[in-house]
Design a protein around this motif. Structure first.
Motif, PDB file in Angstrom:
ATOM      1  N   SER A 149      14.361  55.020  29.378  1.00 42.93           N
ATOM      2  CA  SER A 149      14.884  54.294  28.218  1.00 42.93           C
ATOM      3  C   SER A 149      13.833  54.201  27.112  1.00 42.93           C
ATOM      4  O   SER A 149      12.642  54.060  27.379  1.00 42.93           O
ATOM      5  CB  SER A 149      15.335  52.901  28.637  1.00 42.93           C
ATOM      6  OG  SER A 149      14.224  52.152  29.057  1.00 42.93           O
ATOM      7  N   GLU A 150      14.306  54.278  25.862  1.00 41.51           N
ATOM      8  CA  GLU A 150      13.397  54.182  24.718  1.00 41.51           C
ATOM      9  C   GLU A 150      13.834  53.020  23.834  1.00 41.51           C
ATOM     10  O   GLU A 150      14.988  52.944  23.438  1.00 41.51           O
ATOM     11  CB  GLU A 150      13.432  55.481  23.910  1.00 41.51           C
ATOM     12  CG  GLU A 150      12.472  56.518  24.439  1.00 41.51           C
ATOM     13  CD  GLU A 150      12.563  57.820  23.667  1.00 41.51           C
ATOM     14  OE1 GLU A 150      12.600  57.763  22.421  1.00 41.51           O
ATOM     15  OE2 GLU A 150      12.599  58.872  24.318  1.00 41.51           O
ATOM     16  N   LEU A 164       3.089  54.428  23.710  1.00 40.58           N
ATOM     17  CA  LEU A 164       3.947  53.375  23.160  1.00 40.58           C
ATOM     18  C   LEU A 164       3.354  51.980  23.405  1.00 40.58           C
ATOM     19  O   LEU A 164       3.237  51.176  22.480  1.00 40.58           O
ATOM     20  CB  LEU A 164       5.356  53.471  23.765  1.00 40.58           C
ATOM     21  CG  LEU A 164       6.333  52.381  23.313  1.00 40.58           C
ATOM     22  CD1 LEU A 164       6.575  52.448  21.812  1.00 40.58           C
ATOM     23  CD2 LEU A 164       7.654  52.495  24.079  1.00 40.58           C
ATOM     24  N   HIS A 175       6.721  49.753  31.456  1.00 40.53           N
ATOM     25  CA  HIS A 175       8.145  49.613  31.803  1.00 40.53           C
ATOM     26  C   HIS A 175       8.340  48.531  32.862  1.00 40.53           C
ATOM     27  O   HIS A 175       7.379  48.074  33.469  1.00 40.53           O
ATOM     28  CB  HIS A 175       8.761  50.963  32.181  1.00 40.53           C
ATOM     29  CG  HIS A 175       8.682  51.340  33.633  1.00 40.53           C
ATOM     30  ND1 HIS A 175       7.505  51.572  34.302  1.00 40.53           N
ATOM     31  CD2 HIS A 175       9.671  51.533  34.557  1.00 40.53           C
ATOM     32  CE1 HIS A 175       7.765  51.901  35.555  1.00 40.53           C
ATOM     33  NE2 HIS A 175       9.063  51.875  35.745  1.00 40.53           N
ATOM     34  N   GLN A 180       9.625  49.467  27.600  1.00 41.77           N
ATOM     35  CA  GLN A 180      10.649  50.309  28.204  1.00 41.77           C
ATOM     36  C   GLN A 180      11.305  49.515  29.327  1.00 41.77           C
ATOM     37  O   GLN A 180      10.664  48.674  29.937  1.00 41.77           O
ATOM     38  CB  GLN A 180      10.039  51.602  28.750  1.00 41.77           C
ATOM     39  CG  GLN A 180       9.634  52.556  27.633  1.00 41.77           C
ATOM     40  CD  GLN A 180       8.843  53.728  28.177  1.00 41.77           C
ATOM     41  OE1 GLN A 180       7.668  53.596  28.480  1.00 41.77           O
ATOM     42  NE2 GLN A 180       9.489  54.867  28.274  1.00 41.77           N
ATOM     43  N   SER A 200      11.944  54.468  33.156  1.00 44.91           N
ATOM     44  CA  SER A 200      11.056  54.962  32.106  1.00 44.91           C
ATOM     45  C   SER A 200      11.795  55.897  31.152  1.00 44.91           C
ATOM     46  O   SER A 200      11.245  56.306  30.136  1.00 44.91           O
ATOM     47  CB  SER A 200       9.888  55.705  32.748  1.00 44.91           C
ATOM     48  OG  SER A 200      10.395  56.680  33.639  1.00 44.91           O
TER      49      SER A 200
END
Ligand code: ZN
Length: 292
Positions: A213-214, A245, A189, A207, A211
């Motif tokens: 937010s996706e 991710l 992120h 991100q 953190s």
């Protein structure tokens, strides 16, 4: 007569204690701030931290125990700049009536565009020069809350600030020795915006600033394209986040793992990054070594 003597001795010892300065009860919002308060405050502070080692300060959920801790604090130290979205409600609910210190006061901030909104980047401590400013703000606040110990706090504060400034200079020389084209990495992120501007390193991250937010599938596809186009060769885990991710994105690009960074939470005591200084030194060394 003897009895009077005892009473006088007792009275004198109470007076001595009052004149001697108290130990301040300080609550810090997250582990990096907790350490800065300890370095500056030394024996004159008793520090409790809300978001502890390896904890994510963006998504923290305070417990009733945290609220009780806050209600007993003389001083609460926070980052500000929108990092602790959970704090205002907590301060109100706890009945805290001490001094609230915003460690980032006076820092030159920058903003990013995120989902159509302009957002201030809260991760200012990732530039060591800003960290020195945090320490100055904290020192001034502790001196005000505990004036009897001002001389001591000045000594420990100045020594610590000088160390941070020295580390800042060292970080600049580490990166300036590496060609600009190689100074690009991938993380989880956007915690390194201030680091990036201070030390000339480009960070990509799926991100955003928080953190929470996706990214969408389209954003991930775009990011994979960009990583390949920019020639980003290394990716890093962040100690406070699930790496799935960023690992998945990295594996689609061929970028190699560079290790673990500590952008906004210390390691547990005894770990490689259990103070702010150690965390920064570790991040600087780990990132610089990955580019050599
Ligand atoms: Zn963050």
């Amino acid at each position: 007569m003897k009895r009077n003597g005892v009473i006088i001795a007792l009275a004198l010892s109470v007076m001595a204690q009052n004149a001697m300065a108290k130990t301040l009860n300080v609550v810090a919002s997250f582990s990096i701030l907790g350490d800065i308060v300890e370095q500056v405050g030394g024996d004159h502070v008793n520090v409790n931290t809300l978001v502890g080692p390896d904890g994510d300060p963006h998504t923290f959920e305070p417990s009733p125990k945290d609220s009780a801790m806050l209600s007993k604090a003389d001083v609460v130290v926070v980052n500000g700049l929108g990092l602790e979205g959970w704090l205002d409600r907590m301060v109100k609910a706890s009945g805290f009536h001490g001094t609230l210190v915003v460690a980032s006061d006076g820092i030159k901030t920058h903003t990013l565009e995120e989902d159509g909104k302009t957002v201030t980047d809260p991760h200012a401590w990732n530039n060591m020069a800003n960290g020195a400013r945090y320490a100055q703000n904290i020192q001034a606040a502790l001196e005000k809350a505990d004036p009897e110990d001002a001389a001591d706090l000045k000594t420990s504060g100045s020594r610590y600030i000088a160390q941070l400034q020295q580390l800042d200079g060292w970080a600049k020389t580490q990166f300036s020795a590496i060609p600009q084209a190689k100074r690009k990495v991938l993380t989880s992120h956007d915690a390194f915006g201030y680091f990036s501007r201070a030390y000339g390193v480009t960070f990509l991250a799926p991100q955003g600033l928080s953190s929470e937010s996706e990214p969408s599938a389209a954003q991930i596809a775009q990011m994979i394209k960009q990583i390949k186009a920019d020639g980003v060769k290394v990716w890093f885990m962040e100690n406070q986040l699930d790496p799935r991710l960023v690992r998945q994105i990295a594996s689609a690009t061929g970028a190699q793992p560079g290790g673990e960074l500590y952008p906004e939470a210390l390691s547990a005591p005894g770990g490689v990054a259990d103070t702010y200084e150690k965390a920064m030194r570790h991040n600087i060394e780990t990132i610089a070594n990955s580019m050599k």
